[in-house]
Scaffold this motif. Structure first.
Motif, PDB file in Angstrom:
ATOM      1  N   ASP A 148      -1.085 -36.166   4.205  1.00 34.19           N
ATOM      2  CA  ASP A 148       0.021 -35.091   3.886  1.00 34.19           C
ATOM      3  C   ASP A 148       0.790 -35.032   5.256  1.00 34.19           C
ATOM      4  OD1 ASP A 148      -1.068 -33.968   1.569  1.00 34.19           O
ATOM      5  OD2 ASP A 148      -2.151 -32.310   2.718  1.00 34.19           O
ATOM      6  N   PRO A 149       2.261 -34.509   5.275  1.00 34.54           N
ATOM      7  CA  PRO A 149       2.885 -34.588   6.399  1.00 34.54           C
ATOM      8  C   PRO A 149       2.127 -33.697   7.489  1.00 34.54           C
ATOM      9  CG  PRO A 149       4.290 -33.951   4.269  1.00 34.54           C
ATOM     10  CD  PRO A 149       2.739 -34.188   3.866  1.00 34.54           C
ATOM     11  N   PRO A 150       2.652 -34.071   8.532  1.00 36.70           N
ATOM     12  CA  PRO A 150       1.894 -32.996   9.726  1.00 36.70           C
ATOM     13  C   PRO A 150       2.449 -31.682   9.500  1.00 36.70           C
ATOM     14  CG  PRO A 150       3.419 -35.066  10.665  1.00 36.70           C
ATOM     15  CD  PRO A 150       3.499 -34.978   9.146  1.00 36.70           C
ATOM     16  N   LEU A 151       1.441 -30.851   9.950  1.00 32.79           N
ATOM     17  CA  LEU A 151       1.626 -29.585   9.883  1.00 32.79           C
ATOM     18  C   LEU A 151       3.316 -28.970  10.439  1.00 32.79           C
ATOM     19  CD1 LEU A 151      -1.778 -27.948  10.561  1.00 32.79           C
ATOM     20  CD2 LEU A 151      -0.739 -28.063   8.500  1.00 32.79           C
ATOM     21  N   TYR A 152       3.897 -28.072   9.976  1.00 35.22           N
ATOM     22  CA  TYR A 152       5.261 -27.847  10.469  1.00 35.22           C
ATOM     23  C   TYR A 152       4.916 -26.846  11.547  1.00 35.22           C
ATOM     24  CZ  TYR A 152       9.969 -26.772  10.412  1.00 35.22           C
ATOM     25  OH  TYR A 152      11.458 -26.639  10.899  1.00 35.22           O
ATOM     26  N   PHE A 153       3.835 -25.807  11.363  1.00 39.12           N
ATOM     27  CA  PHE A 153       3.609 -25.057  12.460  1.00 39.12           C
ATOM     28  C   PHE A 153       2.249 -25.154  12.626  1.00 39.12           C
ATOM     29  CE2 PHE A 153       6.822 -22.440  10.257  1.00 39.12           C
ATOM     30  CZ  PHE A 153       7.683 -22.393  11.252  1.00 39.12           C
ATOM     31  N   ASP A 154       1.518 -24.860  14.077  1.00 45.05           N
ATOM     32  CA  ASP A 154       0.227 -25.196  14.304  1.00 45.05           C
ATOM     33  C   ASP A 154      -0.406 -23.913  13.741  1.00 45.05           C
ATOM     34  OD1 ASP A 154       0.445 -27.562  15.578  1.00 45.05           O
ATOM     35  OD2 ASP A 154       0.554 -26.736  17.583  1.00 45.05           O
ATOM     36  N   PHE A 155       0.403 -22.787  13.788  1.00 42.90           N
ATOM     37  CA  PHE A 155      -0.320 -21.561  13.095  1.00 42.90           C
ATOM     38  C   PHE A 155       0.823 -20.741  12.533  1.00 42.90           C
ATOM     39  CE2 PHE A 155      -2.660 -22.018  17.278  1.00 42.90           C
ATOM     40  CZ  PHE A 155      -3.832 -22.129  16.515  1.00 42.90           C
ATOM     41  N   HIS A 156       0.069 -20.057  11.575  1.00 42.26           N
ATOM     42  CA  HIS A 156       0.998 -19.275  10.599  1.00 42.26           C
ATOM     43  C   HIS A 156       0.478 -18.155  10.357  1.00 42.26           C
ATOM     44  CE1 HIS A 156       4.761 -20.032   7.664  1.00 42.26           C
ATOM     45  NE2 HIS A 156       4.830 -18.771   7.942  1.00 42.26           N
ATOM     46  N   VAL A 157       0.965 -16.899  10.925  1.00 40.07           N
ATOM     47  CA  VAL A 157       0.312 -15.673  10.953  1.00 40.07           C
ATOM     48  C   VAL A 157       0.974 -14.775  10.001  1.00 40.07           C
ATOM     49  CG1 VAL A 157      -0.396 -13.563  12.086  1.00 40.07           C
ATOM     50  CG2 VAL A 157      -0.298 -15.974  13.135  1.00 40.07           C
ATOM     51  N   PHE A 158       0.212 -14.277   8.905  1.00 43.32           N
ATOM     52  CA  PHE A 158       0.981 -13.418   7.706  1.00 43.32           C
ATOM     53  C   PHE A 158       0.556 -11.925   8.189  1.00 43.32           C
ATOM     54  CE2 PHE A 158       1.187 -17.517   5.871  1.00 43.32           C
ATOM     55  CZ  PHE A 158       2.472 -17.673   5.238  1.00 43.32           C
ATOM     56  N   VAL A 159       1.428 -11.190   8.457  1.00 40.99           N
ATOM     57  CA  VAL A 159       1.373  -9.616   8.455  1.00 40.99           C
ATOM     58  C   VAL A 159       1.524  -8.677   7.317  1.00 40.99           C
ATOM     59  CG1 VAL A 159       1.615  -7.970  10.175  1.00 40.99           C
ATOM     60  CG2 VAL A 159       1.645 -10.179  11.039  1.00 40.99           C
ATOM     61  N   CYS A 160       0.811  -8.212   6.709  1.00 34.31           N
ATOM     62  CA  CYS A 160       1.147  -7.324   5.694  1.00 34.31           C
ATOM     63  C   CYS A 160       1.934  -6.358   6.213  1.00 34.31           C
ATOM     64  CB  CYS A 160      -0.220  -6.900   4.809  1.00 34.31           C
ATOM     65  SG  CYS A 160       0.319  -5.723   3.536  1.00 34.31           S
ATOM     66  N   VAL A 161       3.024  -6.052   5.594  1.00 36.55           N
ATOM     67  CA  VAL A 161       3.892  -4.928   5.625  1.00 36.55           C
ATOM     68  C   VAL A 161       4.244  -4.012   4.525  1.00 36.55           C
ATOM     69  CG1 VAL A 161       5.011  -5.873   8.041  1.00 36.55           C
ATOM     70  CG2 VAL A 161       6.198  -6.120   5.884  1.00 36.55           C
ATOM     71  N   ASN A 162       3.362  -4.306   3.390  1.00 41.72           N
ATOM     72  CA  ASN A 162       3.588  -3.496   2.255  1.00 41.72           C
ATOM     73  C   ASN A 162       3.387  -2.107   2.674  1.00 41.72           C
ATOM     74  OD1 ASN A 162       3.947  -3.319  -0.468  1.00 41.72           O
ATOM     75  ND2 ASN A 162       1.819  -2.859  -0.613  1.00 41.72           N
ATOM     76  N   ARG A 163       4.282  -1.437   1.701  1.00 36.60           N
ATOM     77  CA  ARG A 163       4.006   0.334   2.081  1.00 36.60           C
ATOM     78  C   ARG A 163       4.051   0.869   0.519  1.00 36.60           C
ATOM     79  NH1 ARG A 163       5.351   4.024   5.766  1.00 36.60           N
ATOM     80  NH2 ARG A 163       6.168   2.452   7.269  1.00 36.60           N
ATOM     81  N   ARG A 164       3.099   1.626   0.266  1.00 42.82           N
ATOM     82  CA  ARG A 164       3.077   2.361  -0.913  1.00 42.82           C
ATOM     83  C   ARG A 164       3.433   3.857  -0.581  1.00 42.82           C
ATOM     84  NH1 ARG A 164      -1.795  -0.648  -1.467  1.00 42.82           N
ATOM     85  NH2 ARG A 164      -1.299  -2.122  -3.352  1.00 42.82           N
ATOM     86  N   PRO A 165       3.794   4.744  -1.683  1.00 45.15           N
ATOM     87  CA  PRO A 165       3.990   5.997  -1.263  1.00 45.15           C
ATOM     88  C   PRO A 165       3.101   6.899  -0.798  1.00 45.15           C
ATOM     89  CG  PRO A 165       4.466   5.321  -3.850  1.00 45.15           C
ATOM     90  CD  PRO A 165       3.820   4.153  -3.191  1.00 45.15           C
ATOM     91  N   ASP A 166       3.341   7.756  -0.280  1.00 39.70           N
ATOM     92  CA  ASP A 166       2.094   8.851   0.472  1.00 39.70           C
ATOM     93  C   ASP A 166       1.310   9.262  -0.694  1.00 39.70           C
ATOM     94  OD1 ASP A 166       3.391   8.203   2.924  1.00 39.70           O
ATOM     95  OD2 ASP A 166       4.383  10.026   3.024  1.00 39.70           O
ATOM     96  N   GLY A 167       0.063   9.112  -0.373  1.00 41.81           N
ATOM     97  CA  GLY A 167      -0.999   9.687  -1.086  1.00 41.81           C
ATOM     98  C   GLY A 167      -1.465   8.764  -2.240  1.00 41.81           C
ATOM     99  N   HIS A 168      -0.957   7.530  -1.977  1.00 39.71           N
ATOM    100  CA  HIS A 168      -1.745   6.541  -3.038  1.00 39.71           C
ATOM    101  C   HIS A 168      -3.127   6.185  -2.552  1.00 39.71           C
ATOM    102  CE1 HIS A 168      -2.313   2.731  -4.998  1.00 39.71           C
ATOM    103  NE2 HIS A 168      -1.172   2.871  -5.451  1.00 39.71           N
ATOM    104  N   PRO A 169      -3.993   6.236  -3.628  1.00 44.37           N
ATOM    105  CA  PRO A 169      -5.515   6.002  -3.404  1.00 44.37           C
ATOM    106  C   PRO A 169      -5.707   4.670  -2.531  1.00 44.37           C
ATOM    107  CG  PRO A 169      -5.009   5.659  -5.627  1.00 44.37           C
ATOM    108  CD  PRO A 169      -3.791   6.237  -5.169  1.00 44.37           C
ATOM    109  N   LYS A 170      -5.012   3.542  -2.475  1.00 46.11           N
ATOM    110  CA  LYS A 170      -5.340   2.485  -1.725  1.00 46.11           C
ATOM    111  C   LYS A 170      -4.726   2.321  -0.422  1.00 46.11           C
ATOM    112  CE  LYS A 170      -5.854  -1.509  -4.232  1.00 46.11           C
ATOM    113  NZ  LYS A 170      -5.151  -2.813  -4.907  1.00 46.11           N
TER     114      LYS A 170
END
Ligand code: FES
Length: 117
Positions: free
Chosen positions: A8-30
């Protein structure tokens, strides 16, 4: 086992960090990571990674990562290590211990989810 193959080609980044920024409506059970402060933590992590001189790393906002109940959650690739980060101290520890030091922040690591059908 690494998913990266020798031809495979070399890694483009040594580290890739994904930060969840999903927002649900207030009161959603999850609930949602953004409702627990992940947008602020993602902004902080991006700035702090530069301040600390973390080389070849990318911090990206992500939509729901499907581990909502244990958020705010992030995942670090290429290792695929999941963390729950609650505050700036947690973010600093992930940056310094994992990305700069090559270690793991075991106190913040998420266990594997139960097997799915
Ligand atoms: S809302 Fe963040 S993992 Fe689903």
């Amino acid at each position: 086992m690494s998913a990266h193959r020798a031809d495979d080609p070399p890694l483009y980044f040594d580290f890739h960090v994904f930060v969840c920024v999903n927002r649900r409506p207030d009161g959603h059970p999850k609930g949602s990571c953004a409702a627990r402060g992940s947008e602020r933590l993602r902004d902080y992590m991006k700035v702090r990674a530069k301040q600390l001189g973390v080389p070849r790393a990318r911090v990206n906002a992500a939509a729901c990562l499907d581990r909502c109940e244990v958020g705010p959650c992030i995942v670090v690739y290429p290792e695929g290590i999941w963390y729950n980060v609650q505050n700036e101290t947690d973010v600093d520890e992930v940056l310094q211990t994992h990305l700069l030091g090559g270690g793991r922040v075991t106190r913040l690591m998420l266990d594997l989810p139960p097997a799915r059908d």
